[in-house]
Design a protein around this motif. Structure first.
Motif, short mmCIF file in Angstrom:
data_model
loop_
_atom_site.label_atom_id
_atom_site.label_comp_id
_atom_site.label_asym_id
_atom_site.label_seq_id
_atom_site.Cartn_x
_atom_site.Cartn_y
_atom_site.Cartn_z
N GLN A 221 -5.83 27.25 -27.40
CA GLN A 221 -4.46 26.94 -27.82
C GLN A 221 -4.44 26.31 -29.21
N LYS A 222 -5.41 25.46 -29.49
CA LYS A 222 -5.47 24.81 -30.80
C LYS A 222 -5.79 25.83 -31.90
N ASP A 223 -6.75 26.72 -31.61
CA ASP A 223 -7.09 27.75 -32.60
C ASP A 223 -5.88 28.64 -32.89
N GLN A 224 -5.14 28.99 -31.84
CA GLN A 224 -3.96 29.81 -32.04
C GLN A 224 -2.89 29.05 -32.82
N THR A 246 -17.35 33.14 -39.32
CA THR A 246 -16.40 34.07 -38.71
C THR A 246 -16.57 34.12 -37.20
N SER A 247 -16.94 33.00 -36.60
CA SER A 247 -17.13 32.97 -35.15
C SER A 247 -15.78 33.09 -34.44
N ALA A 248 -15.83 33.41 -33.16
CA ALA A 248 -14.61 33.61 -32.38
C ALA A 248 -13.75 32.36 -32.41
N GLY A 249 -12.45 32.54 -32.65
CA GLY A 249 -11.53 31.43 -32.72
C GLY A 249 -11.32 30.90 -34.13
N ASN A 250 -12.23 31.25 -35.03
CA ASN A 250 -12.13 30.82 -36.42
C ASN A 250 -10.90 31.47 -37.06
N VAL A 251 -10.14 30.70 -37.86
CA VAL A 251 -8.94 31.23 -38.49
C VAL A 251 -9.28 32.37 -39.45
N VAL A 252 -10.45 32.33 -40.08
CA VAL A 252 -10.87 33.43 -40.94
C VAL A 252 -10.99 34.71 -40.12
N ALA A 253 -11.66 34.61 -38.97
CA ALA A 253 -11.82 35.79 -38.11
C ALA A 253 -10.47 36.27 -37.59
N ALA A 254 -9.58 35.35 -37.25
CA ALA A 254 -8.26 35.73 -36.73
C ALA A 254 -7.46 36.51 -37.76
#
Length: 314
Positions: A221-224, A246-254
């Motif tokens: 929820q925080k990452d979103q 660029t790990s999962a949840g990272n804003v760059v990856a999103a």
């Protein structure tokens, strides 16, 4: 009939035989075993020395690359954004490299209108209702609450509200310094942000400095929420994400995984390094001057190592 003396003699003979066997065996094996162990220790010692030398060489290489980036930055960046206005937003995860990013942005000649450090409280799902009310309570004549997203997402509403206070407004409203300061003070007093540098006017672009994603039980929820905040600022002005990995949840990856966001938001996935901080400044130049977004760095989804800057007039 076997008496007690016989048992004693027998047991004595057994233990004596074991003792003699141990002595003989140890004497026979002591030489080869000791030699083998000594050879293994010497081999490990050599391997360890070679690894130390390799690490030292790599560290020296990194230092030289950083020195090169630092020495070439003024000629590469100098004067490219003179007269332009940038706001720096920093997440707690980007705290360690935000100063380096700002240093390279200053090399461009841009005016840093201010630094706003968003706190973890801002993206905590428990505070959504409070953020909704705070936006309404903090409205000022030149920072009205009308036109904000009409839903129950406090991060989305407050992000849009804050963007209206610190960025250029498409509706032509000129935000007064007093109203801007009052809005920021309201959120600062509530513990949602701190103002690292006084925000001295509206910005025409934003650099968001981030790091690794959250890892607690509310991490998804925080990452979103970070992505939601990023979207709202991007709707107002050009935005560059200076991230780490660029790990999962990272804003760059999103951003890179979303075709719509990737068209308007630039990302740098190694802004925790000096080279990545230079690339961040270059991405800001590209966004503001060329009006183009790009995905830069070494991680998944990167399209290039660095932007191609427009040629300067001679």
């Amino acid at each position: 009939m076997i008496n007690f003396r016989y048992h004693v003699v027998s047991l004595t003979a057994v233990f004596l035989a074991l003792a003699i066997g141990l002595v003989v065996g140890t004497a026979a094996l002591n030489g080869p075993v000791a030699d083998s162990l000594s050879a293994n220790v010497n081999a490990l010692r050599k391997d360890n020395q070679q690894l130390r030398e390799t690490v030292g060489s790599l560290q020296e290489e990194v230092t030289r690359e950083e020195d090169y980036a630092r020495e070439t930055a003024p000629g590469l960046l100098g004067g490219t954004l003179t007269g332009r206005r940038l706001l720096v937003l920093a997440l707690p995860s980007g705290e360690k490299h935000v100063d380096g990013v700002i240093e390279m942005l200053r090399q461009t000649g841009a005016t840093i209108t201010g630094q706003i450090d968003l706190q973890d409280k801002f993206v905590n799902p428990d505070n959504s209702v409070d953020l909704l009310g705070l936006a309404e309570r903090s409205a000022k004549p030149t920072v009205p609450a009308n036109g904000l997203p009409g839903n129950s997402n406090g991060v989305e509403t407050s992000s849009a509200f804050l963007a209206g206070a610190v960025l250029d407004r498409p509706d032509g409203i000129t935000v007064t310094d007093a109203d801007r300061r009052a809005v920021l003070d309201a959120y600062a007093n509530a513990g949602y942000l701190t103002v690292g540098d006084k925000v001295g006017g509206p910005a025409e672009a934003v650099v968001l400095v981030s790091g690794q994603p959250y890892v607690d039980r509310d991490s998804a929820q925080k990452d979103q929420a970070v992505v939601t905040m990023t979207e709202q600022f991007d709707k107002a002005v050009p935005l560059i994400v200076a991230g780490s990995g660029t790990s999962a949840g990272n804003v760059v990856a999103a951003v890179r995984d979303d075709p719509a966001l990737a068209k308007t938001i630039s990302t740098v996935d190694h802004a925790n390094t000096l080279q990545g901080q230079v690339v961040t400044a270059m991405a800001a130049i590209e966004q503001i001057v060329v009006k183009k977004a790009g995905q830069y760095g070494l991680g998944a989804g990167a399209t290039d190592l660095l932007p191609q800057l427009p040629q300067r007039p001679k």
